[in-house]
Motif scaffolding. Structure first.
Motif, mmCIF file in Angstrom:
data_model
loop_
_atom_site.group_PDB
_atom_site.id
_atom_site.type_symbol
_atom_site.label_atom_id
_atom_site.label_comp_id
_atom_site.label_asym_id
_atom_site.label_seq_id
_atom_site.Cartn_x
_atom_site.Cartn_y
_atom_site.Cartn_z
ATOM 1 N N SER A 84 39.862 5.926 11.661
ATOM 2 C CA SER A 84 40.092 7.176 10.930
ATOM 3 C C SER A 84 41.565 7.512 10.725
ATOM 4 O O SER A 84 41.915 8.161 9.735
ATOM 5 C CB SER A 84 39.380 8.337 11.620
ATOM 6 O OG SER A 84 39.873 8.503 12.936
ATOM 7 N N LYS A 136 42.999 4.235 3.942
ATOM 8 C CA LYS A 136 41.721 3.688 3.470
ATOM 9 C C LYS A 136 41.834 2.183 3.165
ATOM 10 O O LYS A 136 40.940 1.418 3.483
ATOM 11 C CB LYS A 136 41.221 4.443 2.232
ATOM 12 C CG LYS A 136 40.842 5.871 2.502
ATOM 13 C CD LYS A 136 39.567 5.929 3.322
ATOM 14 C CE LYS A 136 39.196 7.399 3.539
ATOM 15 N NZ LYS A 136 38.229 7.565 4.602
ATOM 16 N N GLN A 189 41.957 0.341 6.404
ATOM 17 C CA GLN A 189 40.629 0.382 7.016
ATOM 18 C C GLN A 189 39.731 -0.706 6.423
ATOM 19 O O GLN A 189 39.066 -1.446 7.145
ATOM 20 C CB GLN A 189 39.960 1.738 6.782
ATOM 21 C CG GLN A 189 40.541 2.871 7.576
ATOM 22 C CD GLN A 189 39.835 4.203 7.265
ATOM 23 O OE1 GLN A 189 38.731 4.242 6.740
ATOM 24 N NE2 GLN A 189 40.507 5.300 7.601
#
Length: 184
Positions: free
Chosen positions: A10, A14, A17
């Motif tokens: 988190s 993004k 990730q």
């Protein structure tokens, strides 16, 4: 006992990730492939072993034909023998199989944990083996050092039928067994 560890993505961007999730997935596939390859090598070695007359010939064949030594060959054989038909094999590292093949109680615990979704690493396997050894009654434990006496039991051509005595000390470490035994 080792815990199942999770990673929090988190706090990462993004894009990072997504890339890390992909990298982790690919690594898991490679690890699973590595285990399957190791078990297949064990299966093939089992087949070769059955075709040869004795362990000496088998050892000679390993030395001549395999890109690994006898210790690795016997690790592959043990992994295949103990885990070749295991339904949770993808959750057990190949190096963990080598350790667990030597301890039935630890193997049973590992299979239960794997069945619950836990990955069995080499360090967890060693921990399970240690716990199983500590839990075993003293009469069932193999001492870290012991005198050994071995006698020839079967008739073999060109071999003296006199008893063979091996005396010395066997020292069992985590990953090896050493001896200063002498044959008389």
């Amino acid at each position: 006992m080792a815990e199942i560890v999770s990673f929090s993505y988190s706090s990462l961007a993004k894009e990072v990730q997504g890339k890390l999730t992909w990298v982790a997935s690919e690594m898991r596939k490679q690890c699973e492939s590595h285990v399957k390859t190791g078990l297949e090598i064990g299966r093939l070695l089992t087949e070769a072993r059955k075709l040869l007359d004795n362990e000496t010939t088998f050892g000679d064949w390993i030395a001549a034909e395999c890109a690994f030594g006898k210790t690795s060959a016997y690790n592959y054989l043990a992994a295949y023998e103990h885990f070749g038909s295991c339904s949770t094999v993808e959750r057990i590292e190949l190096s963990a199989m080598y350790a667990l093949a030597k301890n039935e109680q630890a193997k049973k615990r590992a299979l239960k944990l794997a069945g619950k979704g836990q990955t069995i690493t080499q360090s967890l396997a060693k921990e399970l083996c240690r716990e199983a050894l500590e839990a075993a009654p003293r009469s069932e434990r193999v001492p870290r050092s012991a005198a050994v006496v071995v006698e020839a039991e079967e008739e073999q051509p060109n071999v003296s039928q006199e008893p063979i005595t091996v005396e010395g000390t066997i020292v069992a470490g985590e990953d090896e067994v050493r001896t200063d035994a002498k044959v008389t």
